[in-house]
Scaffold this active site. Sequence first.
Site, mmCIF file in Angstrom:
data_model
loop_
_atom_site.group_PDB
_atom_site.id
_atom_site.type_symbol
_atom_site.label_atom_id
_atom_site.label_comp_id
_atom_site.label_asym_id
_atom_site.label_seq_id
_atom_site.Cartn_x
_atom_site.Cartn_y
_atom_site.Cartn_z
ATOM 1 N N HIS B 52 -15.622 12.632 41.014
ATOM 2 C CA HIS B 52 -15.028 13.961 40.852
ATOM 3 C C HIS B 52 -15.897 14.970 41.592
ATOM 4 O O HIS B 52 -17.022 15.246 41.185
ATOM 5 C CB HIS B 52 -14.947 14.341 39.373
ATOM 6 C CG HIS B 52 -13.987 13.495 38.591
ATOM 7 N ND1 HIS B 52 -12.642 13.763 38.517
ATOM 8 C CD2 HIS B 52 -14.178 12.362 37.869
ATOM 9 C CE1 HIS B 52 -12.043 12.842 37.776
ATOM 10 N NE2 HIS B 52 -12.947 11.972 37.369
ATOM 11 N N ARG B 54 -15.945 18.907 42.510
ATOM 12 C CA ARG B 54 -15.310 19.998 41.753
ATOM 13 C C ARG B 54 -14.793 21.116 42.647
ATOM 14 O O ARG B 54 -14.440 22.172 42.164
ATOM 15 C CB ARG B 54 -16.299 20.555 40.733
ATOM 16 C CG ARG B 54 -16.764 19.549 39.684
ATOM 17 C CD ARG B 54 -15.600 18.939 38.907
ATOM 18 N NE ARG B 54 -16.084 18.226 37.724
ATOM 19 C CZ ARG B 54 -15.336 17.393 37.016
ATOM 20 N NH1 ARG B 54 -14.087 17.143 37.375
ATOM 21 N NH2 ARG B 54 -15.828 16.790 35.952
ATOM 22 N N ASP B 143 -6.172 10.881 37.292
ATOM 23 C CA ASP B 143 -7.338 10.643 36.450
ATOM 24 C C ASP B 143 -7.804 11.881 35.701
ATOM 25 O O ASP B 143 -7.880 12.964 36.246
ATOM 26 C CB ASP B 143 -8.508 10.099 37.266
ATOM 27 C CG ASP B 143 -9.680 9.776 36.369
ATOM 28 O OD1 ASP B 143 -9.554 8.836 35.571
ATOM 29 O OD2 ASP B 143 -10.689 10.498 36.416
ATOM 30 N N HIS B 170 -5.557 6.203 34.700
ATOM 31 C CA HIS B 170 -6.437 6.553 33.576
ATOM 32 C C HIS B 170 -5.659 6.172 32.322
ATOM 33 O O HIS B 170 -4.729 6.868 31.912
ATOM 34 C CB HIS B 170 -6.731 8.063 33.621
ATOM 35 C CG HIS B 170 -7.453 8.610 32.430
ATOM 36 N ND1 HIS B 170 -8.712 9.141 32.511
ATOM 37 C CD2 HIS B 170 -7.091 8.719 31.138
ATOM 38 C CE1 HIS B 170 -9.104 9.554 31.309
ATOM 39 N NE2 HIS B 170 -8.132 9.311 30.458
ATOM 40 N N ASP B 296 -17.068 7.264 38.173
ATOM 41 C CA ASP B 296 -16.463 8.348 37.396
ATOM 42 C C ASP B 296 -17.446 9.517 37.301
ATOM 43 O O ASP B 296 -17.565 10.170 36.257
ATOM 44 C CB ASP B 296 -16.028 7.883 36.004
ATOM 45 C CG ASP B 296 -15.091 8.898 35.329
ATOM 46 O OD1 ASP B 296 -14.695 9.884 35.981
ATOM 47 O OD2 ASP B 296 -14.762 8.689 34.150
#
Lengths: 307, 421
Positions: B52, B54, B143, B170, B296
């Site tokens: 991820h 951002r 996700d 997910h 993740d």
Amino acid sequence: MRHLTSIRELDRDAALAILDLADELAQVNAREVKKLPTLRGKTVVNLFYENSTRTRVSFEIAATRLSADVINISSEVSSVAKGESLKDTAQTLEALGAAAIVVRHPNSGAAKQLAEMGWVQSSIINAGDGSHEHPTQALLDAMTIRQLFSTTDLAGLSVVIVGDLSHSRVARSNILLLNKLGAEVLIAGPAELVPEEMTAMGAKRFEDLDEALASRPDVVMMLRVQKERMASEFASEREYAKNWQLDSRRLNALPESSRIMHPGPMNRGLEISAEAADDPRSAILRQVTNGVSVRMAVLHTLLAADS
Amino acid sequence: MIVLKNLELASGERVDIEIDGDTIALIGNSKLSGIDCSGLLALPGFVDLHTHLREPGFEESETVLSGARSAAAGGYTTIFAMANSYPVADSAEAVEWLARHSSSLPIEIRPIGAVTKGLAGDELAELRAMANSAAEVRVFSDDGMCVSDEQLMRQALTLTREFGGLIAQHSQHPEQTVGSQMNAGALAIELGLVGWPAAAEEQIIKRDIELALELDAQLHVCHLTTAGAVDIVRWAKAKGARVTAEVTPHHLMLDEELVRSYDPVFKVNPPLRRAEDARVLSEALVDGTIDIVATDHAPHSQEKKECEWQNAAFGMVGLENAASVAQEVLIESGASDWNRFVEVMSSKPAEIGKLNADLSLAVGSLANLALVDPSERRTITPQTHSKSRNNPFRGRELPGKVVHTIYRGTFSKRDGEVQFG
């Protein structure tokens, strides 16, 4: 010992030491001048994010009797309502000189976070966090049971806790402490409110109150039903009362030697009948009285040692 | 020309490597002098299928640049960025922006497209447009949210099959996890926190596998966490389903007991499970039921973690620990070897993500390398190259250290120092 956020932090001896001290302090509470100088000059803050009259007042009286200065902060009147973080609020209180912060919070774990996240150095006392724990309630209950049965620990005694165990912090703290002190713990209530997994904490589970009472428990501890929860999550009040109330029939079947307890405030007619609440076997007001002594003992233990 | 001397390969062979431009020119005995790499293992650059970043939207937690630096520090030369930025990566414009925005960095950043518009789970995003865009998206995921609507999932699998893509799911049954805070079970009961049942994960995985079998579509199961889920994936593979699965470093090594502290650094979705689950996940990674390690990596700013557990954000950073955790689980345990390590950290995620380039260590291949000192042990600190510090491994000692990372013949990390940004 600097904090009390969970019964898990107490071993048997530490718990008994608090109870012994509470017994001693109870004698002060019986005197005409109910005051000790122990915590003179220290400030105790009651930081309450949830409404509570009796616990807050009990802590307030306890601190006052030890000559501490007491400040009460509730979420309605402080910057808490403005969305200040728990960390900032606690650090502000510490900067203002709080030696101890007595915290009640709707979120499980909030007290332990204050004690252990490194945000503040003040002593943290858990006055109830979410559905996690309420350790001073368990201590005052143990103090009461010791008095009622004139024992030091609680070995050989059996206690049945009845009601909505799953949302009850009183139940969790009691299960842990009663086990530490040697009592046998039974739990009973509607299946959806008494999770099977709870037996792992040290309790035997019953899905029928009469069956649990048939074991002739020494103490019957009735939990408060939260009415707002009842509507959405379980049965009607009538059905609950029928299956789970300590009513006159069950009261009459209870041994003479058994005692009735309730952490309050009671819903008379719901989890407990008026007859049971007012029965000579009821120790409910004694619990309230003992609450002050136990909280004095906890404050004394946490705060007096370093003075 | 970069010449790396005295390396060890995953096979144990000792070699020198010459890199010419962006490709490997020689693996063997180099007559040239170069950088002494005694004691270092030469591995293909790592590929993370689940990061991820951002940016855009939450730059206080991570930017493309800070995430890229964290990835390079962890030995990664390719990362796949999840779609839950703001705005959501659910259009050709959004995925092209990320591809363009990251093109000058010494790491490949592959956008993952959202399955549904705005991750809302109501209608499909522009999957075909994202696939046909300059970003050539092949992996799609909501996700953070589950594509729980079966009809939508069916459509998404059918559509991605057309262009050789896949859905990375997910797996979280929404109705069974309302307000969930940690693994469901005795500990959740004791701690007074709402549980996240294993069944809520397993039921979605089971359903998706049935769809994948029926449609002959490709499914990737994100962050699988339970022993039951491992059984289901094993069964699906035996049935010939086109399914792959990933496990995170934290689910391999950490368990729910850590939640006792109520320290939100341990709050993650899906939650840390029982120690028994972690053990089964490790075994499944060794035996191939689980295909890859994916981080993740989920950075969050301090204020989202310095609050009540219930108000804290879900997620943990992972890019700079993942290789160490994989080493612990596969190598230090004695359960497997460095060839398997290369599969789970590099070749298999590259294959699942449809990377076209050849990433194997061979003459003529792209020079993407992670050079690791496996004998080093290091104590994990919360301060990393990520903008966020929500590292659940902080304070733990883990094996292995990435010394150099090379992306297309350029050092992105050299002698422990990230070389860009």
